[in-house]
Structures are given as structure tokens and as C-alpha cells.
Design a protein around this motif. Structure first.
Motif, short mmCIF file in Angstrom:
data_model
loop_
_atom_site.label_atom_id
_atom_site.label_comp_id
_atom_site.label_asym_id
_atom_site.label_seq_id
_atom_site.Cartn_x
_atom_site.Cartn_y
_atom_site.Cartn_z
N SER A 177 0.86 -1.18 0.00
CA SER A 177 0.00 0.00 0.00
C SER A 177 0.90 1.23 0.00
CB SER A 177 -0.93 0.02 1.23
OG SER A 177 -0.15 0.07 2.43
N HIS A 178 0.36 2.35 -0.48
CA HIS A 178 1.13 3.58 -0.53
C HIS A 178 0.72 4.49 0.62
CE1 HIS A 178 1.78 3.05 -5.16
NE2 HIS A 178 2.41 2.15 -4.43
N ILE A 179 1.70 4.93 1.38
CA ILE A 179 1.42 5.78 2.53
C ILE A 179 2.38 6.97 2.51
CG2 ILE A 179 0.54 3.88 3.93
CD1 ILE A 179 3.22 3.84 5.37
N GLU A 180 2.11 7.96 3.31
CA GLU A 180 2.93 9.17 3.33
C GLU A 180 3.71 9.32 4.64
OE1 GLU A 180 3.33 10.94 0.66
OE2 GLU A 180 1.88 9.68 -0.41
N THR A 181 3.75 8.31 5.45
CA THR A 181 4.45 8.39 6.74
C THR A 181 5.59 7.39 6.78
OG1 THR A 181 2.93 6.77 7.71
CG2 THR A 181 2.35 9.10 7.95
N ALA A 182 6.46 7.52 7.76
CA ALA A 182 7.55 6.57 7.94
C ALA A 182 7.01 5.19 8.29
CB ALA A 182 8.50 7.06 9.03
N VAL A 183 7.74 4.16 7.91
CA VAL A 183 7.28 2.79 8.10
C VAL A 183 8.29 2.01 8.94
CG1 VAL A 183 6.63 0.65 6.94
CG2 VAL A 183 6.14 2.85 5.85
N GLY A 208 6.18 -4.38 1.86
CA GLY A 208 5.35 -3.75 2.86
C GLY A 208 4.86 -2.38 2.41
N PRO A 209 4.09 -1.68 3.24
CA PRO A 209 3.64 -0.32 2.90
C PRO A 209 4.84 0.57 2.61
CG PRO A 209 2.51 -1.15 4.86
CD PRO A 209 3.62 -2.11 4.57
N HIS A 210 4.67 1.49 1.66
CA HIS A 210 5.82 2.29 1.23
C HIS A 210 5.35 3.60 0.61
CE1 HIS A 210 4.60 -0.53 -1.98
NE2 HIS A 210 4.73 0.53 -2.76
N SER A 211 6.32 4.44 0.29
CA SER A 211 6.03 5.74 -0.31
C SER A 211 5.42 5.59 -1.70
CB SER A 211 7.32 6.56 -0.41
OG SER A 211 7.13 7.73 -1.18
N ALA A 212 4.63 6.59 -2.08
CA ALA A 212 4.04 6.58 -3.42
C ALA A 212 5.09 6.86 -4.49
CB ALA A 212 2.92 7.62 -3.50
N ALA A 213 6.25 7.40 -4.11
CA ALA A 213 7.33 7.70 -5.06
C ALA A 213 8.40 6.63 -4.95
CB ALA A 213 7.92 9.08 -4.78
N TRP A 214 8.71 6.00 -6.06
CA TRP A 214 9.77 5.00 -6.03
C TRP A 214 11.14 5.68 -6.15
CZ3 TRP A 214 6.32 5.51 -10.11
CH2 TRP A 214 6.85 5.93 -11.33
#
Length: 226
Positions: free
Chosen positions: A93-99, A109-115
Motif C-alpha cells: 500500500s502507498h502511505i505518506e508516513t515513515a514505516v 510492505g507499505p511504502h512511499s508513493a514515489a519510487w
């Protein structure tokens, strides 16, 4: 010789003096011409030597530059074919917070929308962006910053030219760790033959969430070398 007032003019002496002056000027002119010719020759020789040196340097650069490894890619990501590969069940999933990731280094796992744009980095890169690159089928090769330059150079020769990230990583569980989406291999040496096996099976794998998506055109992290 300049005649004294009242002295008879010696035309022969005046003529000889003029001839001598012309001869002197002609001699100086020839000396200047020789110097100019010699300087031109030196310049041509120096320019030729410099050109040859530049050409030799370019040839050496291409001849001795490390060549990218060649893998077919597009494997199914079958871990059973390689001894020591671990597999996981991370969701995407794409998230905007630290993981806080389950693996070190992360393998999904969940990660930034920008690769993260694929390439070689000499600084630690953001987990959240690198994981997105894994989602596209890239592999992330991380190494302990304490490995030798020779070991790192050897490792670079095992990498393809695209869809791979190389970066240092602190507190690794092994000197070198290869990570794909939901797959990981820990190794002790850049000479390990399983590096090629891992790339053959997992590089640009069809068994990733966003197979075929690019590994460029997004963001560079600090320390990108190539």
C-alpha cells in the motif's frame, strides 16, 4: 657613417651602409620566421601528443570500465531454486508516513508513493522509496559500509545496468543482502555464485505487484553515483 659638414659625400659608403642595414633586417626577418616555424611545429607536436593521450584515455576507459552483468530477467520468483533464500508475505500500500518494516533491510510492505530511481548510491537511501522500486521488479543490493573497496568493486560487476539499486546499509545481518519483493538472500562474499542465481530468478520478476513499471523518472536520493 654620417658625413661631417663641409666633408665630401662618399656615395659608396652610404650605399654600403644601406646594404648592410637591409641585410641586417633580412637576417632578423629570417630569424623570426625560423622561430615562428619552430613554435608552430612544437605546437603541432604538443597538440598531436595531447590528442593521442586523450584517445588512449578514452579507449582505456571503455576497455577497463566494469561491464554490466547480463541476466534474462522475468523469472517467476521461485525461492526453492536457490539455497538460503527467505520469502515473506508483506502486503502493499502507498502511505505518506515513515514505516517500521518487518525485515532488515525491507523486502516489501507499505511504502512511499514515489519510487527510488534505480542506480548506484554511496549513501544510505530511504527505505520507503526503495521498497516501492522492489514493487516494480527491481532488486535492492545492500552492503555493510565496512566491506573493502575491492569487495565492493567485485559486487558491482555482478549487477545488471537497470532495475537494481546498490547502496550501503547500517546494521545488516550479513555483509551483503539481496532483496526483492518478498524475497531476500544474505551472503558473506561478492564471489558467492548465488548472486547470479538470485538475479536470474527474481530480477524483473513477473511475481511482483507492479510488474513492468519503471525504475526511473521518480526521485534520486542523496549520494547517487550512477
Amino acid at each position: 657613417m654620417t658625413p661631417q659638414p663641409g666633408s665630401p659625400v662618399n656615395k659608396a659608403s652610404i650605399k654600403e651602409e644601406r646594404v648592410a642595414k637591409r641585410a641586417k633586417k633580412l637576417e632578423e626577418y629570417h630569424r623570426q620566421q625560423k622561430r615562428s616555424k619552430r613554435n608552430r611545429q612544437i605546437g603541432i607536436i604538443a597538440g598531436s601528443v595531447a590528442a593521442v593521450a586523450i584517445i588512449a584515455l578514452l579507449v582505456a576507459t571503455f576497455a577497463f570500465a566494469p561491464k554490466a552483468a547480463n541476466y534474462a530477467g522475468g523469472g517467476a520468483g521461485d525461492a526453492s531454486t536457490i539455497d538460503g533464500v527467505q520469502t515473506f508475505s508483506n502486503t502493499t500500500s502507498h502511505i505518506e508516513t515513515a514505516v517500521t518494516f518487518e525485515q532488515t533491510p525491507p523486502a516489501g510492505g507499505p511504502h512511499s508513493a514515489a519510487w527510488l530511481n534505480c542506480g548506484v548510491y554511496d549513501q544510505v537511501v530511504p527505505n520507503e522509496n526503495a521498497v516501492h522500486s522492489l514493487e516494480h521488479g527491481a532488486l535492492w543490493v545492500t552492503y555493510d559500509p565496512s566491506i573493502s573497496d575491492a569487495e565492493l568493486d567485485t559486487l558491482k560487476t555482478k549487477l545488471p545496468s537497470t532495475y537494481v539499486i546498490l547502496s550501503p546499509y547500517d546494521d545488516l545481518p550479513a555483509p551483503i543482502v539481496l532483496s526483492g519483493w518478498n524475497s531476500q538472500l544474505q551472503i558473506d562474499s561478492a564471489d558467492d555464485t548465488r548472486i547470479a542465481e538470485f538475479f536470474t530468478e527474481f530480477w524483473k520478476s513477473t511475481n511482483v505487484p507492479e510488474n513492468g513499471s519503471p525504475c526511473s523518472g521518480a526521485i534520486d536520493a542523496p549520494g547517487k553515483v550512477s
